[in-house]
Design a protein around this motif. Sequence first.
Motif, PDB file in Angstrom:
ATOM      1  N   TYR A   1      33.081  16.672  11.944  1.00 57.42           N
ATOM      2  CA  TYR A   1      33.779  15.669  12.826  1.00 57.42           C
ATOM      3  C   TYR A   1      33.133  14.224  12.613  1.00 57.42           C
ATOM      4  CZ  TYR A   1      35.064  19.518  15.936  1.00 57.42           C
ATOM      5  OH  TYR A   1      35.793  20.419  16.516  1.00 57.42           O
ATOM      6  N   LEU A   2      33.917  13.221  12.863  1.00 62.59           N
ATOM      7  CA  LEU A   2      33.448  11.949  12.560  1.00 62.59           C
ATOM      8  C   LEU A   2      33.347  11.256  13.979  1.00 62.59           C
ATOM      9  CD1 LEU A   2      33.324   9.558  10.585  1.00 62.59           C
ATOM     10  CD2 LEU A   2      35.516   8.705  11.289  1.00 62.59           C
ATOM     11  N   LEU A   3      32.262  10.493  14.083  1.00 63.05           N
ATOM     12  CA  LEU A   3      31.915  10.123  15.651  1.00 63.05           C
ATOM     13  C   LEU A   3      31.609   8.608  15.640  1.00 63.05           C
ATOM     14  CD1 LEU A   3      31.496  11.154  18.630  1.00 63.05           C
ATOM     15  CD2 LEU A   3      28.945  10.982  17.948  1.00 63.05           C
ATOM     16  N   VAL A   4      32.672   7.826  16.157  1.00 65.09           N
ATOM     17  CA  VAL A   4      32.517   6.459  16.077  1.00 65.09           C
ATOM     18  C   VAL A   4      31.750   5.784  17.229  1.00 65.09           C
ATOM     19  CG1 VAL A   4      33.920   4.335  16.082  1.00 65.09           C
ATOM     20  CG2 VAL A   4      34.823   6.340  15.139  1.00 65.09           C
ATOM     21  N   ASN A   5      30.472   5.160  17.140  1.00 65.70           N
ATOM     22  CA  ASN A   5      29.730   4.845  18.103  1.00 65.70           C
ATOM     23  C   ASN A   5      30.012   3.327  18.293  1.00 65.70           C
ATOM     24  OD1 ASN A   5      27.502   4.275  19.770  1.00 65.70           O
ATOM     25  ND2 ASN A   5      25.914   4.066  18.393  1.00 65.70           N
TER      26      ASN A   5
ATOM     27  N   LEU B   1      27.381  22.971  12.784  1.00 64.07           N
ATOM     28  CA  LEU B   1      28.429  21.932  13.119  1.00 64.07           C
ATOM     29  C   LEU B   1      27.827  20.731  12.648  1.00 64.07           C
ATOM     30  CD1 LEU B   1      30.791  21.011  14.760  1.00 64.07           C
ATOM     31  CD2 LEU B   1      29.269  20.889  16.555  1.00 64.07           C
ATOM     32  N   LEU B   2      28.535  19.833  11.797  1.00 65.60           N
ATOM     33  CA  LEU B   2      28.010  18.916  10.858  1.00 65.60           C
ATOM     34  C   LEU B   2      28.813  17.685  11.713  1.00 65.60           C
ATOM     35  CD1 LEU B   2      26.618  20.589   8.939  1.00 65.60           C
ATOM     36  CD2 LEU B   2      27.509  19.374   7.196  1.00 65.60           C
ATOM     37  N   VAL B   3      28.197  16.647  12.309  1.00 62.03           N
ATOM     38  CA  VAL B   3      28.826  15.374  12.768  1.00 62.03           C
ATOM     39  C   VAL B   3      28.308  14.157  12.151  1.00 62.03           C
ATOM     40  CG1 VAL B   3      29.229  14.306  14.984  1.00 62.03           C
ATOM     41  CG2 VAL B   3      28.856  16.690  14.975  1.00 62.03           C
ATOM     42  N   PHE B   4      29.127  13.189  11.690  1.00 58.48           N
ATOM     43  CA  PHE B   4      28.682  12.057  10.961  1.00 58.48           C
ATOM     44  C   PHE B   4      29.027  10.778  12.152  1.00 58.48           C
ATOM     45  CE2 PHE B   4      28.649   8.496   8.389  1.00 58.48           C
ATOM     46  CZ  PHE B   4      27.829   8.715   7.386  1.00 58.48           C
ATOM     47  N   VAL B   5      27.954   9.981  12.342  1.00 59.30           N
ATOM     48  CA  VAL B   5      27.959   8.927  13.236  1.00 59.30           C
ATOM     49  C   VAL B   5      28.229   7.628  12.481  1.00 59.30           C
ATOM     50  CG1 VAL B   5      26.807   7.521  14.928  1.00 59.30           C
ATOM     51  CG2 VAL B   5      26.560  10.235  14.835  1.00 59.30           C
ATOM     52  N   THR B   6      29.351   6.714  12.914  1.00 62.75           N
ATOM     53  CA  THR B   6      29.545   5.361  12.130  1.00 62.75           C
ATOM     54  C   THR B   6      29.797   4.588  13.099  1.00 62.75           C
ATOM     55  OG1 THR B   6      31.250   4.220  10.791  1.00 62.75           O
ATOM     56  CG2 THR B   6      31.945   6.036  11.925  1.00 62.75           C
ATOM     57  N   PRO B   7      29.740   3.165  13.012  1.00 61.97           N
ATOM     58  CA  PRO B   7      30.019   2.129  13.912  1.00 61.97           C
ATOM     59  C   PRO B   7      31.409   2.068  13.469  1.00 61.97           C
ATOM     60  CG  PRO B   7      28.912   1.176  11.950  1.00 61.97           C
ATOM     61  CD  PRO B   7      28.612   2.764  11.662  1.00 61.97           C
TER      62      PRO B   7
ATOM     63  N   LEU C   1      30.232  13.288  21.949  1.00 60.57           N
ATOM     64  CA  LEU C   1      29.718  14.186  21.337  1.00 60.57           C
ATOM     65  C   LEU C   1      29.357  15.624  21.836  1.00 60.57           C
ATOM     66  CD1 LEU C   1      27.802  15.076  18.850  1.00 60.57           C
ATOM     67  CD2 LEU C   1      26.003  13.730  19.701  1.00 60.57           C
ATOM     68  N   HIS C   2      29.123  15.225  23.326  1.00 61.68           N
ATOM     69  CA  HIS C   2      28.798  16.538  24.270  1.00 61.68           C
ATOM     70  C   HIS C   2      30.066  17.361  24.329  1.00 61.68           C
ATOM     71  CE1 HIS C   2      27.396  18.813  27.766  1.00 61.68           C
ATOM     72  NE2 HIS C   2      28.466  18.555  28.243  1.00 61.68           N
ATOM     73  N   GLY C   3      31.350  16.716  24.164  1.00 65.65           N
ATOM     74  CA  GLY C   3      32.518  17.321  24.419  1.00 65.65           C
ATOM     75  C   GLY C   3      32.703  18.147  23.136  1.00 65.65           C
ATOM     76  N   ILE C   4      32.529  17.521  22.070  1.00 65.98           N
ATOM     77  CA  ILE C   4      32.729  18.338  20.761  1.00 65.98           C
ATOM     78  C   ILE C   4      31.959  19.474  20.662  1.00 65.98           C
ATOM     79  CG2 ILE C   4      32.267  18.081  18.096  1.00 65.98           C
ATOM     80  CD1 ILE C   4      32.878  15.333  18.495  1.00 65.98           C
ATOM     81  N   ILE C   5      30.513  19.499  21.079  1.00 65.04           N
ATOM     82  CA  ILE C   5      29.611  20.593  21.044  1.00 65.04           C
ATOM     83  C   ILE C   5      30.057  21.714  22.082  1.00 65.04           C
ATOM     84  CG2 ILE C   5      27.364  21.328  21.281  1.00 65.04           C
ATOM     85  CD1 ILE C   5      26.471  18.068  20.616  1.00 65.04           C
TER      86      ILE C   5
END
Length: 209
Positions: free
Chosen positions: A163-167, A117-123, A177-181
């Motif tokens: 998934y794209l994760l906006v921090n 599972l690939l997740v990318f973190v961005t501001p 992130l926990h919910g996605i996983i």
Amino acid sequence: MSRGILVVVSGFSGAGKGTVMKRLMEKYDNYALSISVTTRNPRPGEEEGREYFFRTKEEFESLIKEDALIEYAQYVENYYGTPRSYVEEQLEAGRDVILEIEIQGARKIKKKLPEALLVFVTPPSMKVLKERLTGRGTETAEVIAERLARASQEAEGVEEYDYLLVNDTLEECVDTLHGIIQGEHFRMNRNLEFVRTIQLEAAVFAAEE
């Protein structure tokens, strides 16, 4: 017990990946951080098997030949890689393994392990990224400019992630992130064995009627 999921987390330098990972581990159980193998010397305070698995160049190259690494790369004359055995042990024990790695390594892992599972973190924006890098007070203007330039290159591969994760707010980001996983554990293609068992059982009941 279901098998764990390998979660590959990447993101722009300054996006807060490390902080998100640390908080995720503090807040929720059942996660394991993948520990990399490296040929660089231990820094003061670092321990074998905690920060890294430290190996000689010859030992590392043996691991490459044995296909004992999920991925590896070379930076400034030192090798860094992800050991297959450690990751497999954790996954088999039902733990979700978090691997923080750059985009090239993530591509290699997805090619070798499509189920990752690939997740990318961005501001929230590049403006916020620049503010965060400047606000650290630990980097020169030249280094900040280099990181922003690299972000421009990294942005070109973001669509390859799942998934794209906006921090924006740390706690919200960690919970998301926990919910996605956890949600991934219920994805149909991760549960085909269970589905087939249910189908066979249903067929048996239908035949008895």
